[in-house]
Design an enzyme around this catalytic site. Structure first.
Site, PDB file in Angstrom:
ATOM      1  N   LEU A 670       0.850  -1.193   0.000  1.00  0.00           N
ATOM      2  CA  LEU A 670       0.000   0.000   0.000  1.00  0.00           C
ATOM      3  C   LEU A 670       0.878   1.233   0.000  1.00  0.00           C
ATOM      4  CD1 LEU A 670      -3.089   0.757   0.264  1.00  0.00           C
ATOM      5  CD2 LEU A 670      -2.609   1.107   2.685  1.00  0.00           C
ATOM      6  N   ARG A 674       4.321   8.531  -2.424  1.00  0.00           N
ATOM      7  CA  ARG A 674       5.716   8.511  -1.976  1.00  0.00           C
ATOM      8  C   ARG A 674       6.495   7.680  -2.999  1.00  0.00           C
ATOM      9  NH1 ARG A 674       6.339   7.362   4.360  1.00  0.00           N
ATOM     10  NH2 ARG A 674       5.427   5.334   3.824  1.00  0.00           N
ATOM     11  N   ASN A 699      -3.092   4.261  -3.470  1.00  0.00           N
ATOM     12  CA  ASN A 699      -4.202   4.752  -2.657  1.00  0.00           C
ATOM     13  C   ASN A 699      -4.480   6.235  -2.851  1.00  0.00           C
ATOM     14  OD1 ASN A 699      -6.007   3.381  -1.044  1.00  0.00           O
ATOM     15  ND2 ASN A 699      -5.101   4.045   0.871  1.00  0.00           N
ATOM     16  N   ASN A 725      -9.343   6.757  -1.097  1.00  0.00           N
ATOM     17  CA  ASN A 725      -8.210   6.578  -0.191  1.00  0.00           C
ATOM     18  C   ASN A 725      -8.707   5.903   1.083  1.00  0.00           C
ATOM     19  OD1 ASN A 725      -5.865   6.734   1.279  1.00  0.00           O
ATOM     20  ND2 ASN A 725      -6.068   8.925   1.732  1.00  0.00           N
ATOM     21  N   ASP A 747       5.080   0.493   2.233  1.00  0.00           N
ATOM     22  CA  ASP A 747       6.069   0.937   1.265  1.00  0.00           C
ATOM     23  C   ASP A 747       7.367   1.394   1.912  1.00  0.00           C
ATOM     24  OD1 ASP A 747       5.130   3.200   2.451  1.00  0.00           O
ATOM     25  OD2 ASP A 747       4.564   4.248   0.620  1.00  0.00           O
ATOM     26  N   ASP A 748       7.368   1.597   3.231  1.00  0.00           N
ATOM     27  CA  ASP A 748       8.607   1.985   3.906  1.00  0.00           C
ATOM     28  C   ASP A 748       9.155   0.876   4.796  1.00  0.00           C
ATOM     29  OD1 ASP A 748       6.626   2.024   5.770  1.00  0.00           O
ATOM     30  OD2 ASP A 748       7.064   4.022   6.559  1.00  0.00           O
ATOM     31  N   ASP A 835      -4.873  -2.802  10.712  1.00  0.00           N
ATOM     32  CA  ASP A 835      -4.116  -3.973  11.159  1.00  0.00           C
ATOM     33  C   ASP A 835      -4.726  -4.573  12.424  1.00  0.00           C
ATOM     34  OD1 ASP A 835      -3.550  -1.718  12.579  1.00  0.00           O
ATOM     35  OD2 ASP A 835      -1.382  -1.910  12.488  1.00  0.00           O
ATOM     36  N   ARG A 878      -5.939   4.458  18.148  1.00  0.00           N
ATOM     37  CA  ARG A 878      -5.866   3.007  18.266  1.00  0.00           C
ATOM     38  C   ARG A 878      -6.485   2.522  19.577  1.00  0.00           C
ATOM     39  NH1 ARG A 878      -2.577   1.309  14.064  1.00  0.00           N
ATOM     40  NH2 ARG A 878      -1.912  -0.692  14.893  1.00  0.00           N
TER      41      ARG A 878
END
Length: 921
Positions: A670, A674, A699, A725, A747-748, A835, A878
């Site tokens: 995802l 970036r 996204n 998004n 992606d990081d 998650d 969260r």
């Protein structure tokens, strides 16, 4: 003449011309001698010199040598000549060494030429052997195909049957009461490959349609429009469905009129075979008006049945349709904990026929045990329950008279008391909810009983059904003993003891299973209609339609630059990953429902876990798949039984572990605007073994730059465009995912190849779990009485972040299409917690914690831009997510674990001649 010539020469010639002639003659004489002299010098002198040089040096006396070499002392007497002598000696030595080396190289070249010749001969022999092996393989394959052709003849899909409209040859049963599928259902209209087409009549086209309850009719029509099995072509339909209830009392047609209207349906075909008459009830006082109607061979689905009317295995008992046009509000549903509530059990109801006789004589509990059983079990039930209430051993609430006017009911049936909200408030305080079946045993089920069952399951009160003759909703496909207690009425005196003896763990399991049954089969009109169709489809052994996949809209992109190999990614340290997968990408085998397994898996339940495994129990996690049965022996896949080969690591590496010999995984990444970070992450995947493809979920509404060159990593990169998004897009079951294993990665994220490979190995041996790297846990906040999300280092964990985790694609379907929509809405609202939602879902279904591999606690790449998790509000959101998810599920499904997985030989010193292996602990 000589004198004459002399005289002439002296006088200067003859006559007047003598002097010029003499000059010419003298000049000629000079040139001749000069030429002769030069010839002698040039020819004879070199010859003479060569002779002397060759003869003088050959003399025996060295002292007489004139041109021979002199000794070193003679030449080196002069000082400046000594340096030249040393140079001469050094050059001579080097020349000698070079000559020796040249001879050695010539010798080696000769040996290598011999080896080359030997290798050429070996290659030729190997080619011959390979050719022979190919011939043997070809012959073996041919023999195998011949044997398969002999033992397994070729099969093709059957021709689709289109029976005649009249069906004149269909045999007639002796009585409609004896109708079963084998004598009242036309299987020729439902081929195995038909897809189970269903035609639904439009009730508005018939007179009785105006008498239907508007809410039920509207909900039914909305459900029909979205059902995958419904078809508009009645000629190819397998089943024909007509909705006839719930009807409104004032405008209800007479039984004879309704019967005529049913028989006049265009596809009724004289006896109504392959028809299903649905009579849904929204109220407890719904009457059984179909009892007096001749329905022929048509199946009936309703909430009230008499014994003379109900045909087991043919008719269907359905649940009431309480939430006709509204989704249930999960925030109003009480939690499943604490396990025990204020009242041990409760009951409210009134039965006018036997109430007075039952209240005339009230005996104590001890007297009831010692006395004789009354003739009417309902009277004995009243007496016993009142005795338990008076004994004060437990808090119980039983009321046999309604404070207000009781609801209308059938004869001998216990009528409901009060309004629905009042009844739900009492059930929220009750551990068990008593459901007393009608006193008339000919009434196998009533709308009042199904309403009590619906309300008890809705609020988490465990149903206790008194009367084993009852036919509960969907009883041929649901294991009711996992969610309710069904007790014969003669055991009423033992009910109190039985309820007190059930452990808390069993109570919670039954309550959780009851909650699942209510959510899956009872809660909405769509669930009720889908369940009815699923029961019929399962009975006639037609496979279910495959669940839909999310179509991926690919964004065109250019792959221009070859990705390099990051040494940090390729360095596997001390881990030996085994053979590197060099085969091209291949998809996991697609196990659509096998036709031979449809009939035998009706009652299969996967690990007794609350999940969608009752009507559709054949899941990707079944330990034995059709093509894998030959590999199963001792339960470890490829390990032979007993001693011998196997288990040494080499065989394990060749099989990659697990029970599937060949498998790959798909990376789902995802990203959001970036590009540089994304390109670096994709390059780090270059050369990753067993990678099938990479699906990049773009996204952002802004497309990637047109001049962006994507790296070539050796496998396809699919860039998928999303409609909005949303972090939920991470778990969409994209149709481009061809493997069962999904590696969800940010992606990081910065993971080494050996870490990814080991995580994949572990997942293959725990396919029903989330297997990942960063661990997190939940904790109870005592001061605020709520749950907290914690990312600190800890000795236990209950979650694995899906920013770097493996999971089965099956969970992507459940997350996107089955999990309550309220959870996905919460994720979109906070742009967070997806998650956590996935961990809740998997733990809820499997009742197992996730698996953490390696010691890694974070996975962010150094120097990458900040992500959403760096926001100050990240952890507060969260915290809220966890508490909201607990309300939706009704309990905390996350489970703690205190271990992580490493390879068997992790940090184990082995001899160099031993092969390392990896195994899930």
């Amino acid at each position: 003449e000589l004198m004459t010539g002399y005289t002439m020469l002296r006088n200067g010639g003859v006559g007047n011309g003598g002097q010029p002639w003499l000059l010419r003659w003298s000049n000629r004489i000079r040139l001749t001698w000069l030429s002769f002299t030069l010839f002698v010098i040039l020819v004879f002198f070199p010859l003479i010199a060569h002779y002397y040089l060759t003869t003088i040096d050959d003399a025996d006396d060295a002292g007489k040598r004139i041109f021979g070499p002199r000794t070193g002392n003679e030449l080196c007497e002069v000082k400046h000549v000594q340096d030249l002598c040393r140079i001469r000696e050094s050059v001579s030595e080097e020349l000698l060494q070079l000559e020796a080396k040249r001879q050695e190289l010539n010798s080696e070249i000769a040996k290598l030429n011999l080896k080359i010749e030997a290798c050429k001969k070996s290659i030729e022999n190997a080619k011959q052997d390979l050719l022979q092996l190919k011939n043997v393989i070809s012959q073996t394959e041919h023999s195998y195909k011949e044997l398969m052709a002999q033992n397994q003849p070729k099969l093709s899909l059957p021709i689709r049957l289109l029976p005649d409209k009249d069906d004149a040859t269909f045999p007639l049963p002796k009585s409609n009461r004896n109708c079963r599928l084998h004598n009242c259902f036309d299987y020729s209209r439902c081929p195995l490959t038909s897809g189970f087409p269903v035609y639904v009549y439009n009730s508005d086209d018939y007179p009785f349609g105006s008498s239907l309850d508007p809410l039920i009719k509207q909900a039914f029509e909305a459900t029909v429009r979205t059902n995958v099995y419904v078809t508009e072509n009645a000629n190819i339909a397998c089943v024909y469905i007509i909705l006839v209830g719930e009807m409104q009392e004032p405008v209800m047609p007479k039984p004879t009129e309704l019967e005529q209207q049913l028989h006049s349906l265009p596809y009724w075909r004289t006896d109504g075979h392959n028809h299903l008459i649905i009579n849904l009830s929204r109220k407890s006082e719904t009457q059984n008006f179909i009892y007096n109607i001749s329905t022929g061979r048509a199946m009936i689905a309703q909430s009230t049945f008499y014994d003379a009317q109900y045909r087991p295995g043919f008719d269907i008992v359905v649940s009431p349709l309480v939430h006709a046009m509204s989704e249930p509000n999960f925030l109003e549903i009480p939690p499943q904990v604490p396990v025990k509530r204020k009242y041990l059990f409760s009951f409210q109801g009134e039965k006018i026929e036997s109430l007075r006789s039952s209240l005339q004589e009230v005996r104590s509990f001890e007297e009831e045990i010692e006395g004789n059983a009354p003739a009417d079990y309902d009277d004995r039930i009243i007496t016993t329950l009142k005795a338990v209430q008076d004994s004060k051993l437990d808090f119980v609430l039983v009321e046999f008279t309604c404070k207000n006017q009781p609801k209308a009911s059938l004869p001998t049936e216990w009528a409901l008391c009060g309004e629905r909200d009042d009844r739900l408030e009492l059930l929220k305080l009750s551990t068990f909810a008593l459901i007393i079946t009608p006193g008339d045993t000919r009434l196998v089920i009533s709308a009042g009983c199904t309403m009590r069952l619906f309300e008890a399951l809705e609020v988490g009160a465990i149903p206790v059904v008194l009367g084993e003759q009852v036919q509960l909703p969907y009883n041929d496909v649901i294991r009711w003993n996992e969610a309710a207690l069904i007790i014969p009425k003669p055991r009423i005196t033992e009910v109190h003891f039985l309820l007190r003896s059930i452990s808390d763990n069993d109570l919670l399991a039954m309550r959780r299973q009851g909650r699942f049954l209510w959510e899956t089969y009872f809660s909405t009109s769509d669930n009720v209609f889908s369940t009815v169709l699923a029961i019929i489809r399962t009975r006639i052994q037609i496979p279910a339609a495959p669940i839909r996949e999310e179509p991926a809209v690919e964004i065109p992109h250019r792959s221009g630059k070859a990705a390099g190999t990051d040494p940090n990614m390729a360095d596997n340290g001390d881990l030996d990953l085994g053979p590197v997968e060099t085969e091209p990408p291949y998809a996991s085998p697609k196990y659509l429902r096998n036709f031979t397994l449809t009939a035998m898996d009706i009652y299969r339940n996967w690990n007794s876990a609350p999940g969608p495994f009752h009507l559709f129990p054949y899941t990707p996690f079944d330990p034995v798949l059709p093509s894998e049965a030959k590999f199963l022996g001792s339960g470890t896949g490829f390990r032979p039984i007993g001693g011998g080969a196997g288990g040494s690591g080499k065989e394990f590496q060749a099989a990659l572990g697990g029970n599937v010999p060949r498998e790959q995984f798909t990376v789902v990444m995802l990203t959001y605007e970036r590009e540089e970070v994304l390109m670096n992450s994709l390059e780090r995947l270059n050369g990753l073994p067993y990678l099938n493809k990479v699906v990049v979920v773009w996204n952002s509404p802004k497309l990637p730059s047109e001049d962006l060159l994507w790296p070539d990593i050796g496998v396809p990169i699919m860039v998928v465009r999303t409609e909005k998004n949303s972090l939920n897009n991470r778990f969409l079951p994209w149709d481009q995912i061809d493997t069962e294993a999904i590696l969800s990665i940010d992606d990081d994220a910065h993971l080494r190849h050996d870490e990814i490979m080991f995580g994949f190995r572990v997942w293959r041996e725990a396919r029903d779990r989330i297997v990942g790297f960063p661990g997190r846990y939940h904790a109870w906040d005592i001061p605020h009485q709520s749950w907290l999300y914690n990312s600190n280092y800890s000795c236990e964990l209950s979650m694995v972040l899906t920013g770097a985790a493996f999971f089965h694609k099956y969970y992507a379907y459940l997350y996107s299409y089955v999990m309550p929509q309220a959870i996905r809405d919460m994720v979109d609202e906070y742009i967070n917690c997806e998650d956590i939602a996935m961990n809740f879902l998997v733990s809820h279904l499997t009742r197992k914690p996730p698996i953490k591999v390696t010691s890694r606690w974070t996975f962010r790449c150094p120097g990458c831009p900040q992500a959403l998790s760096h926001d100050d509000s990240h952890f507060h959101e969260r915290h809220k997510c966890i508490n909201f998810f607990v309300k939706v599920y009704g309990y905390m499904p996350l489970l703690y674990t205190q271990f992580r997985v490493d390879s068997v030989l992790f940090k184990t010193r082995l001899p160099h001649d031993k092969t390392k292996c990896f195994k899930f602990i």
